[in-house]
Design a protein around this motif. Structure first.
Motif, short mmCIF file in Angstrom:
data_model
loop_
_atom_site.label_atom_id
_atom_site.label_comp_id
_atom_site.label_asym_id
_atom_site.label_seq_id
_atom_site.Cartn_x
_atom_site.Cartn_y
_atom_site.Cartn_z
N ALA A 162 0.83 -1.20 0.00
CA ALA A 162 0.00 0.00 0.00
C ALA A 162 0.87 1.26 0.00
O ALA A 162 0.59 2.22 -0.73
CB ALA A 162 -0.93 -0.01 1.20
N ASP A 163 1.92 1.25 0.79
CA ASP A 163 2.84 2.39 0.82
C ASP A 163 3.52 2.60 -0.53
O ASP A 163 3.75 3.74 -0.95
CB ASP A 163 3.89 2.21 1.92
CG ASP A 163 3.33 2.44 3.32
OD1 ASP A 163 2.25 3.05 3.46
OD2 ASP A 163 4.00 2.00 4.29
N ALA A 164 3.83 1.51 -1.23
CA ALA A 164 4.44 1.62 -2.56
C ALA A 164 3.44 2.24 -3.55
O ALA A 164 3.84 3.04 -4.41
CB ALA A 164 4.90 0.24 -3.05
N VAL A 165 2.18 1.89 -3.43
CA VAL A 165 1.15 2.47 -4.30
C VAL A 165 1.02 3.96 -4.02
O VAL A 165 0.97 4.78 -4.95
CB VAL A 165 -0.20 1.74 -4.11
CG1 VAL A 165 -1.33 2.46 -4.84
CG2 VAL A 165 -0.09 0.28 -4.58
N VAL A 166 0.99 4.34 -2.75
CA VAL A 166 0.91 5.76 -2.40
C VAL A 166 2.13 6.51 -2.93
O VAL A 166 2.01 7.60 -3.51
CB VAL A 166 0.78 5.95 -0.86
CG1 VAL A 166 0.99 7.41 -0.47
CG2 VAL A 166 -0.58 5.46 -0.39
N ALA A 167 3.32 5.95 -2.76
CA ALA A 167 4.55 6.60 -3.23
C ALA A 167 4.51 6.80 -4.75
O ALA A 167 4.90 7.87 -5.24
CB ALA A 167 5.77 5.78 -2.83
N ALA A 168 4.03 5.81 -5.48
CA ALA A 168 3.94 5.94 -6.94
C ALA A 168 2.93 7.01 -7.33
O ALA A 168 3.17 7.79 -8.26
CB ALA A 168 3.56 4.59 -7.56
N ALA A 169 1.81 7.07 -6.62
CA ALA A 169 0.80 8.09 -6.90
C ALA A 169 1.35 9.49 -6.61
O ALA A 169 1.17 10.41 -7.42
CB ALA A 169 -0.47 7.83 -6.09
N LYS A 170 2.03 9.64 -5.48
CA LYS A 170 2.61 10.94 -5.15
C LYS A 170 3.64 11.36 -6.18
O LYS A 170 3.66 12.52 -6.62
CB LYS A 170 3.25 10.88 -3.76
CG LYS A 170 2.25 10.86 -2.63
CD LYS A 170 2.84 10.58 -1.26
CE LYS A 170 3.98 11.45 -0.89
NZ LYS A 170 4.52 11.14 0.46
N ALA A 171 4.49 10.45 -6.61
CA ALA A 171 5.51 10.78 -7.60
C ALA A 171 4.89 11.21 -8.91
O ALA A 171 5.33 12.19 -9.53
CB ALA A 171 6.44 9.58 -7.81
N GLU A 172 3.86 10.50 -9.36
CA GLU A 172 3.19 10.86 -10.62
C GLU A 172 2.46 12.19 -10.48
O GLU A 172 2.49 13.01 -11.40
CB GLU A 172 2.21 9.76 -11.04
CG GLU A 172 1.50 10.01 -12.34
CD GLU A 172 2.42 10.09 -13.56
OE1 GLU A 172 1.95 10.60 -14.61
OE2 GLU A 172 3.58 9.66 -13.49
N ALA A 173 1.83 12.43 -9.35
CA ALA A 173 1.14 13.71 -9.13
C ALA A 173 2.14 14.86 -9.14
O ALA A 173 1.89 15.90 -9.78
CB ALA A 173 0.37 13.67 -7.82
N GLU A 174 3.25 14.69 -8.46
CA GLU A 174 4.28 15.73 -8.44
C GLU A 174 4.82 15.98 -9.84
O GLU A 174 5.01 17.13 -10.25
CB GLU A 174 5.42 15.34 -7.50
CG GLU A 174 5.04 15.43 -6.04
CD GLU A 174 6.08 14.85 -5.10
OE1 GLU A 174 7.09 14.26 -5.57
OE2 GLU A 174 5.87 14.94 -3.88
N ARG A 175 5.07 14.90 -10.58
CA ARG A 175 5.58 15.04 -11.95
C ARG A 175 4.59 15.81 -12.82
O ARG A 175 4.98 16.60 -13.68
CB ARG A 175 5.83 13.65 -12.55
CG ARG A 175 6.54 13.68 -13.91
CD ARG A 175 6.57 12.33 -14.58
NE ARG A 175 5.26 11.88 -15.02
CZ ARG A 175 4.57 12.39 -16.03
NH1 ARG A 175 5.04 13.41 -16.71
NH2 ARG A 175 3.39 11.90 -16.37
N SER A 176 3.30 15.63 -12.56
CA SER A 176 2.26 16.29 -13.34
C SER A 176 1.86 17.66 -12.80
O SER A 176 1.02 18.34 -13.38
CB SER A 176 1.01 15.39 -13.39
OG SER A 176 1.32 14.14 -13.95
#
Length: 132
Positions: free
Chosen positions: A6-20
């Motif tokens: 779950a933490d890995a999913v959150v980290a991936a979402a945060k990274a993509e949101a920041e990138r966007s």
């Protein structure tokens, strides 16, 4: 599904949101729609917290991405007013079923706070972490 995933999913979402260039709220739920992880990025509004949770619940409870359910939940659709069931659901993009490598549903991720299209893209990117 466990907290590490779950933490890995959150980290991936945060990274993509920041990138966007977006600040979003992110929920990860298990397959029974119980919370495993949550994050509200700095600068994200408060309203998306509930929206992201409902997107994830929708995907988890129906084993279907919220965007896909939305097609049938429009006025005149077969499941019109679905949003009023199960304590409130969401039938637009940003709720994605999490599947393991074998394709079994293990939970859902919900993202809100950007555009609906960006929420969906961020959630799909986050969900892909489990399929690697």
């Amino acid at each position: 599904m466990n907290l590490t995933l779950a933490d890995a999913v959150v980290a991936a979402a945060k990274a993509e949101a920041e990138r966007s260039g977006f600040a979003v709220a992110i929920w990860v739920l298990d397959s029974a729609a119980h919370p495993l992880a949550f994050a509200r990025m700095d600068g994200a509004n408060l309203g998306p917290i509930d929206v992201a949770h409902k997107k994830a619940r929708t995907a988890a409870l129906f084993d279907t991405d919220s965007l896909r359910l939305g097609q049938a939940a429009r006025p005149g659709g077969a499941i019109y007013t679905l949003e009023h069931t199960n304590g409130g659901l969401v039938s637009f993009g940003g709720g994605v079923v999490l599947r393991d490598r074998s394709g079994a549903a293990v939970g859902a991720v919900g993202v809100a706070g950007a555009t609906v299209e960006a929420d969906e893209a961020i959630a799909q990117t986050a969900a892909a972490v489990l399929r690697v």
